[in-house]
Enzyme design. Structure first.
Site, short mmCIF file in Angstrom:
data_model
loop_
_atom_site.label_atom_id
_atom_site.label_comp_id
_atom_site.label_asym_id
_atom_site.label_seq_id
_atom_site.Cartn_x
_atom_site.Cartn_y
_atom_site.Cartn_z
N ARG A 39 5.39 8.46 -0.94
CA ARG A 39 4.85 7.83 0.27
C ARG A 39 5.82 8.09 1.42
NH1 ARG A 39 3.93 1.68 -0.75
NH2 ARG A 39 2.14 2.42 -1.93
N ARG A 99 9.35 -1.97 4.74
CA ARG A 99 8.56 -0.74 4.54
C ARG A 99 8.17 -0.12 5.88
NH1 ARG A 99 5.74 -1.11 -0.68
NH2 ARG A 99 7.20 -2.15 -2.08
N LYS A 150 9.34 -6.65 -1.62
CA LYS A 150 8.89 -5.81 -0.50
C LYS A 150 8.76 -6.64 0.78
CE LYS A 150 5.04 -4.49 -2.51
NZ LYS A 150 3.65 -4.08 -2.82
N LYS A 172 7.08 -6.37 4.87
CA LYS A 172 6.20 -5.56 5.72
C LYS A 172 6.09 -6.13 7.13
CE LYS A 172 3.37 -4.09 1.83
NZ LYS A 172 2.02 -4.05 1.25
N CYS A 217 -8.68 0.78 -1.81
CA CYS A 217 -7.35 1.22 -2.23
C CYS A 217 -7.50 2.42 -3.17
CB CYS A 217 -6.64 0.08 -2.95
SG CYS A 217 -7.34 -0.25 -4.57
N CYS A 257 -3.21 4.72 -10.05
CA CYS A 257 -2.52 3.43 -9.95
C CYS A 257 -2.43 2.76 -11.32
CB CYS A 257 -3.23 2.51 -8.97
SG CYS A 257 -2.37 0.93 -8.88
N CYS A 275 -7.58 -4.15 -8.14
CA CYS A 275 -6.90 -5.29 -8.78
C CYS A 275 -6.56 -6.30 -7.69
CB CYS A 275 -5.65 -4.80 -9.52
SG CYS A 275 -4.16 -4.67 -8.52
N CYS A 308 -4.31 -4.11 -1.98
CA CYS A 308 -3.82 -3.01 -1.14
C CYS A 308 -4.82 -2.59 -0.06
CB CYS A 308 -3.44 -1.82 -2.00
SG CYS A 308 -2.17 -2.21 -3.22
FE1 SRM Z 1 -0.15 -1.63 -2.40
C1 SRM Z 1 1.41 -1.87 -5.37
C2 SRM Z 1 -1.10 1.48 -3.15
C3 SRM Z 1 -1.05 -1.23 0.79
C4 SRM Z 1 -0.10 -5.03 -1.95
N1 SRM Z 1 0.18 -0.40 -3.98
C5 SRM Z 1 0.89 -0.68 -5.11
C6 SRM Z 1 1.06 0.56 -5.99
C7 SRM Z 1 2.35 1.18 -5.60
C8 SRM Z 1 0.98 0.30 -7.51
C9 SRM Z 1 2.27 0.11 -8.26
O1 SRM Z 1 3.04 -0.84 -7.94
O2 SRM Z 1 2.52 0.89 -9.16
C10 SRM Z 1 -0.16 1.34 -5.52
C11 SRM Z 1 -0.05 2.86 -5.66
C12 SRM Z 1 -1.40 3.44 -5.97
C13 SRM Z 1 -1.44 4.93 -5.90
O3 SRM Z 1 -1.77 5.56 -6.92
O4 SRM Z 1 -1.17 5.47 -4.85
C14 SRM Z 1 -0.37 0.80 -4.13
N2 SRM Z 1 -0.81 -0.12 -1.36
C15 SRM Z 1 -1.24 1.07 -1.86
C16 SRM Z 1 -1.93 1.90 -0.80
C17 SRM Z 1 -1.70 3.39 -0.96
C18 SRM Z 1 -3.43 1.57 -0.81
C19 SRM Z 1 -4.29 2.52 -0.04
O5 SRM Z 1 -5.24 3.00 -0.65
O6 SRM Z 1 -4.08 2.76 1.14
C20 SRM Z 1 -1.31 1.28 0.45
C21 SRM Z 1 0.00 1.93 0.82
C22 SRM Z 1 0.59 1.28 2.01
C23 SRM Z 1 1.79 1.99 2.56
O7 SRM Z 1 1.62 3.06 3.12
O8 SRM Z 1 2.87 1.42 2.45
C24 SRM Z 1 -1.02 -0.14 -0.04
N3 SRM Z 1 -0.42 -2.90 -0.84
C25 SRM Z 1 -0.91 -2.54 0.37
C26 SRM Z 1 -1.32 -3.69 1.11
C27 SRM Z 1 -1.97 -3.69 2.49
C28 SRM Z 1 -0.99 -3.79 3.62
O9 SRM Z 1 0.22 -3.88 3.39
O10 SRM Z 1 -1.44 -3.82 4.75
C29 SRM Z 1 -1.06 -4.79 0.30
C30 SRM Z 1 -1.41 -6.26 0.62
C31 SRM Z 1 -0.49 -6.89 1.59
C32 SRM Z 1 0.73 -7.42 0.90
O11 SRM Z 1 1.69 -6.68 0.72
O12 SRM Z 1 0.72 -8.59 0.50
C33 SRM Z 1 -0.48 -4.28 -0.92
N4 SRM Z 1 0.61 -3.20 -3.48
C34 SRM Z 1 0.48 -4.53 -3.15
C35 SRM Z 1 1.01 -5.33 -4.22
C36 SRM Z 1 1.06 -6.87 -4.25
C37 SRM Z 1 2.30 -7.38 -3.59
C38 SRM Z 1 2.49 -8.85 -3.77
O13 SRM Z 1 3.07 -9.47 -2.92
O14 SRM Z 1 2.09 -9.39 -4.81
C39 SRM Z 1 1.45 -4.43 -5.22
C40 SRM Z 1 2.09 -4.77 -6.57
C41 SRM Z 1 3.51 -5.20 -6.46
O15 SRM Z 1 4.17 -5.09 -5.43
O16 SRM Z 1 3.99 -5.69 -7.48
C42 SRM Z 1 1.17 -3.11 -4.72
FE1 SF4 Z 2 -3.49 -0.30 -7.37
FE2 SF4 Z 2 -4.29 -2.81 -7.24
FE3 SF4 Z 2 -3.15 -1.70 -5.14
FE4 SF4 Z 2 -5.53 -0.95 -5.80
S1 SF4 Z 2 -4.97 -3.03 -5.16
S2 SF4 Z 2 -3.85 0.43 -5.31
S3 SF4 Z 2 -5.50 -1.10 -7.98
S4 SF4 Z 2 -2.16 -2.09 -7.06
#
Ligand code: SRM
Ligand code: SF4
Length: 559
Positions: free
Chosen positions: A78, A147, A212, A214, A432, A438, A477, A481
């Site tokens: 990323r 981030r 993390k 943001k 997402c 993922c 899930c 995201c």
């Molecule tokens: Fe996310 C984890 C993809 C935005 C909340 N996110 C992941 C992971 C890295 C899975 C992992 O931990 O192994 C995913 C990778 C999937 C893949 O194959 O690429 C993933 N997140 C994404 C992306 C690529 C979704 C997309 O389709 O665009 C976004 C990348 C953002 C970036 O460029 O940095 C993405 N993730 C978000 C958002 C939206 C936002 O930030 O605006 C959220 C919700 C907001 C938040 O952070 O609360 C988000 N991602 C999570 C979480 C839950 C965090 C939490 O507080 O519980 C995880 C899991 C974790 O951190 O344990 C996670």
């Molecule tokens: Fe993966 Fe869940 Fe984030 Fe979708 S919402 S990219 S399934 S961690």
């Protein structure tokens, strides 16, 4: 948390951070180990801080296991691209690098940056070197640090958009880890001498943040970044040409775990106004308070939102003001109206031209005659404009000289990119990544969204609502995201083909939606939407959006 007299039982990731010598650990040796495509559990945590995740192709697990092979490991990288801004040269070179080193499909994320998927271990260093040659990097794109900082994309929203937009890069820089590990590991930088301590880092020290972190910036009334779901949301305040500062929202976050009521999505609290010259410092100090007070024992409760709910917003704000040495001013009144990107040609207050190009779920690929990858490559190679990723997973062509507009139109037409190709609901839909890369996905998201949205569109047609945008978001899930908890229709994956159906979010992203069906398959979800859209057409108040209607009629008691 631990009992009063017991020493806290820190999560294992804490030990990884403190013993990593500034995020080095043995990552370099692991990346040079060609016997496996994988890394150790510690390596998996550490590499996140370098902007990468170890993944495998989940579609191929059974086949690999049958052949007694290790899973098909590869790496997602990323990039860190504050506010999503790139030059044409950067776009073209990134696409070439993605073709050479990854699976060829750049993914524009919900946080305004680009991910490469499918980079095998041996291609990691060459890919990172490609980024470096372009003046880009992946450091701190993931991990327990601040981030990529995102910023509202729409330059027509205010004359001071460009000034506000620059805060994303300024904040990102100010909150970057100070370690030289990234250069050392990926760019053949000089090694830190054995036994020598890592570079001092006043913000992250040697323990980094508990989780993390943001930050998002936006200018009302546009809320394309979903400003209230980030640890810090900065809401720009100004009048006329004058930009003054930001209302500050803290403690937004969406991630949750099915069946664990201690975890939940939460919108931020607006704690006051900060003048523009103090905004970067305020972000730094908010991160520092979270560093010192966040939960380091249970990672599922470590985000700032839980710190706030545990200690109270007033306590946190008091601690912040003590460190800043000044009190925040009262927040200024603001209102939001929309989140979608402006499609087609438009100009900003200074006469510069822009055009947003719809990218289905942010996947830059040629598909069904809508050849977005080829079109963007041609535009970049001809150097017709600059590029901006939006937080809605689209690409905005930016700073287009008037004379280049017809050339861009011709390229777009040649590759089948025409305005009005998609409905409003489709244009605003987000999914997402989910399967197959993922590891946390319980259900499909980006591979399912086109089919699901076309079925929602059929229902909209049936009820005479096809001209309306209904914000529809799917995630595989509950981590959220694709920000499904602030959608009018939110699907959150629960198992293969099964989702939680959440309804009642508002159109502008200021209200969380709620659970309507705990677990449902497509038939049940569409049946319910059919019923509700029919009732909406009959019973809605003047100007009432679908999300507001659903909130009023389904959750009246709960409000
Ligand atoms: Fe996310 C984890 C993809 C935005 C909340 N996110 C992941 C992971 C890295 C899975 C992992 O931990 O192994 C995913 C990778 C999937 C893949 O194959 O690429 C993933 N997140 C994404 C992306 C690529 C979704 C997309 O389709 O665009 C976004 C990348 C953002 C970036 O460029 O940095 C993405 N993730 C978000 C958002 C939206 C936002 O930030 O605006 C959220 C919700 C907001 C938040 O952070 O609360 C988000 N991602 C999570 C979480 C839950 C965090 C939490 O507080 O519980 C995880 C899991 C974790 O951190 O344990 C996670
Ligand atoms: Fe993966 Fe869940 Fe984030 Fe979708 S919402 S990219 S399934 S961690």
């Amino acid at each position: 948390m631990s009992g009063k007299d017991e020493p806290p039982k820190l999560s294992p990731v804490e030990a990884m951070k403190t013993s990593s010598r500034g995020l080095r650990g043995d990552l370099d040796a692991q990346m040079n180990d060609s016997l496996t495509g994988n890394v150790t559990e510690t390596g998996k945590q550490l590499i996140k801080f370098h902007g990468s995740y170890v993944q495998d192709d989940r579609d191929r697990r059974a086949e690999r296991e049958e052949k007694k092979l290790e899973w098909a490991y590869s790496y997602m990288i990323r990039l860190r691209i504050p506010a999503g801004d790139m030059t044409a040269a950067q776009w073209a070179a990134l696409q070439e690098s993605c073709d050479r080193n990854a699976n060829g499909v750049m993914k524009i994320t919900t946080r305004q940056t680009i991910q490469f998927h499918g980079v095998v271990k041996a291609r990691m260093k060459p890919t990172m070197k490609d980024f470096d040659a372009l003046g880009l990097d992946a450091i701190a794109a993931c991990g327990d640090v601040n981030r990529n900082v995102i910023s509202g994309s729409n330059p027509a929203i205010a004359p001071f958009h460009a000034e506000v937009h620059e805060y994303a890069a300024a904040i990102s820089e100010a909150l970057l880890p100070k370690t030289g590990a990234f250069k050392e590991i990926w760019l053949d930088g000089e090694k830190l001498e054995d036994g020598k301590e890592a570079e001092p880092d006043p913000l992250y020290q040697n323990r980094y943040l508990p989780r993390k972190f943001k930050i998002a910036v936006t200018i009302p009334p546009h809320n394309d970044v979903d400003v209230f779901v980030h640890d810090i949301g900065l809401i720009a305040i100004g009048s006329g040409e004058m930009f003054e500062g930001f209302n500050v929202s803290i403690g937004g976050g969406l991630g949750a775990t099915h069946g664990n009521p201690k975890t939940y999505p939460r919108l931020g609290n607006v704690i006051g106004f900060v003048a523009k010259d103090k905004a970067v410092e305020a972000c730094w100090q908010i991160a520092a308070v979270q560093r010192d007070y966040g939960n380091r024992e249970d990672r599922s409760l470590a985000r700032l939102k839980y710190t706030l709910d545990r200690l109270g917003v007033d306590f946190f704000k008091g601690e912040l003001e003590k460190r800043l040495g000044f009190a925040l001013a009262p927040a200024r009144p603001v209102s939001f109206t929309h989140r979608g990107d402006p499609y087609g040609w438009f100009s900003d207050h200074h006469g510069q031209w822009y055009n947003t190009i719809f990218v289905d779920c942010g996947r830059v690929k040629d598909e069904d005659g809508y050849n977005i990858k080829s079109a963007l490559m041609d535009i970049a190679q001809e150097n017709l404009c600059s590029f901006r990723c939006t937080a809605n997973q689209n690409v905005m062509l930016t700073y287009v000289p008037e004379g280049n507009k017809p050339k861009i139109d011709a390229v777009l037409a040649k590759h089948g990119i025409t305005q009005g190709h998609h409905t409003k609901t489709k244009e605003e839909a987000i999914a997402c990544v989910a399967l197959p890369t993922c590891p946390l996905a319980l259900a499909e998201a980006q591979r399912y969204l086109p089919e699901f949205v076309s079925k929602v569109e059929n229902l909209q047609r049936k009820h005479g609502l096809i001209g309306d945008a209904i914000t529809t978001r799917i995630t595989g899930c509950p981590n959220g995201c694709g920000r499904p908890y602030v959608a009018e229709i939110g699907l959150v994956g629960k198992g293969p083909g099964r989702y939680v159906l959440r309804l009642g979010g508002d159109y502008q992203g200021e209200r969380l939606n709620r659970v309507h069906l705990e677990e449902a398959d497509e038939g049940e979800i569409l049946g319910e939407l059919d019923k509700l859209l029919g009732a909406y057409v009959k019973d809605r108040k003047a100007g009432e959006r679908f999300g507001d209607y659903a909130n009023r009629t389904l959750f009246a008691q709960a409000s």
